[in-house]
Design a protein around this motif. Structure first.
Motif, PDB file in Angstrom:
ATOM      1  N   ASN A   5       0.857  -1.179   0.000  1.00  0.00           N
ATOM      2  CA  ASN A   5       0.000   0.000   0.000  1.00  0.00           C
ATOM      3  C   ASN A   5       0.894   1.230   0.000  1.00  0.00           C
ATOM      4  N   GLY A   7      -0.221   4.384  -0.270  1.00  0.00           N
ATOM      5  CA  GLY A   7      -0.906   5.578   0.192  1.00  0.00           C
ATOM      6  C   GLY A   7      -1.379   6.408  -0.984  1.00  0.00           C
ATOM      7  N   PRO A   8      -2.157   7.451  -0.712  1.00  0.00           N
ATOM      8  CA  PRO A   8      -2.711   8.249  -1.810  1.00  0.00           C
ATOM      9  C   PRO A   8      -1.646   9.068  -2.527  1.00  0.00           C
ATOM     10  N   ASN A  10      -1.519  12.508  -5.088  1.00  0.00           N
ATOM     11  CA  ASN A  10      -2.317  13.634  -5.568  1.00  0.00           C
ATOM     12  C   ASN A  10      -1.618  14.298  -6.738  1.00  0.00           C
ATOM     13  N   MET A  96      -5.819   6.418  -4.857  1.00  0.00           N
ATOM     14  CA  MET A  96      -5.365   5.591  -3.741  1.00  0.00           C
ATOM     15  C   MET A  96      -5.780   4.145  -3.978  1.00  0.00           C
ATOM     16  N   ASP A  97      -5.103   3.262  -3.275  1.00  0.00           N
ATOM     17  CA  ASP A  97      -5.417   1.844  -3.401  1.00  0.00           C
ATOM     18  C   ASP A  97      -6.823   1.563  -2.914  1.00  0.00           C
TER      19      ASP A  97
END
Length: 136
Positions: A5, A7-8, A10, A96-97
């Motif tokens: 993961n 994380g997001p 942007n 994001m995931d």
């Protein structure tokens, strides 16, 4: 193979990418499962969701999409009236995931991606078209 993961992520979007932006609706963003409780940032700033129609050129042809854009603001971000031409200040697309719990292991498993939109503010530009086209 287990994916990590990250994380997001942007991405800032140049507002001139859109040939038009119109706010169709704007309302408090409600907490999941609630009909009345407004979602807030960790610092207590309320979140709003603007449903906007954006126009852009795709493969040489005009194209339109409806986006739900989150705006964090202590004040109601409504400016102008619905369906007025406007611009999205500080517009970002986030990715994001998308995860689910694995029933066998209980671990989070990445099954795809989720896309979200946010902006710092909505600014009316008066008339029609983008702000920089009106000055010309």
């Amino acid at each position: 193979m287990r994916m990590s993961n990250q994380g997001p992520m942007n991405f800032k979007i140049d507002p001139t990418s859109f040939t038009m932006v119109m706010v169709m609706d704007l309302a408090p963003k409600l907490k999941f499962g609630s009909d009345t409780d407004q979602e807030c940032l960790r610092n207590g700033t309320p979140k709003w969701v603007a449903q906007v129609t954006v126009g852009f050129q795709a493969f040489g042809r005009p194209s339109f999409s409806v986006l739900n854009v989150t705006i964090a603001s202590h004040e109601d971000p409504r400016t102008g009236s619905a369906r007025d031409a406007c611009e999205l200040v500080g517009f970002e697309v986030g990715v994001m995931d998308k995860t689910i719990k694995d029933k066998n292991t209980g671990e989070d498993k990445v099954v795809g991606a989720q896309v979200y939109y946010r902006a710092d503010a909505i600014r009316p530009i008066g008339g029609s078209g983008r702000k920089n086209e009106q000055a010309a």
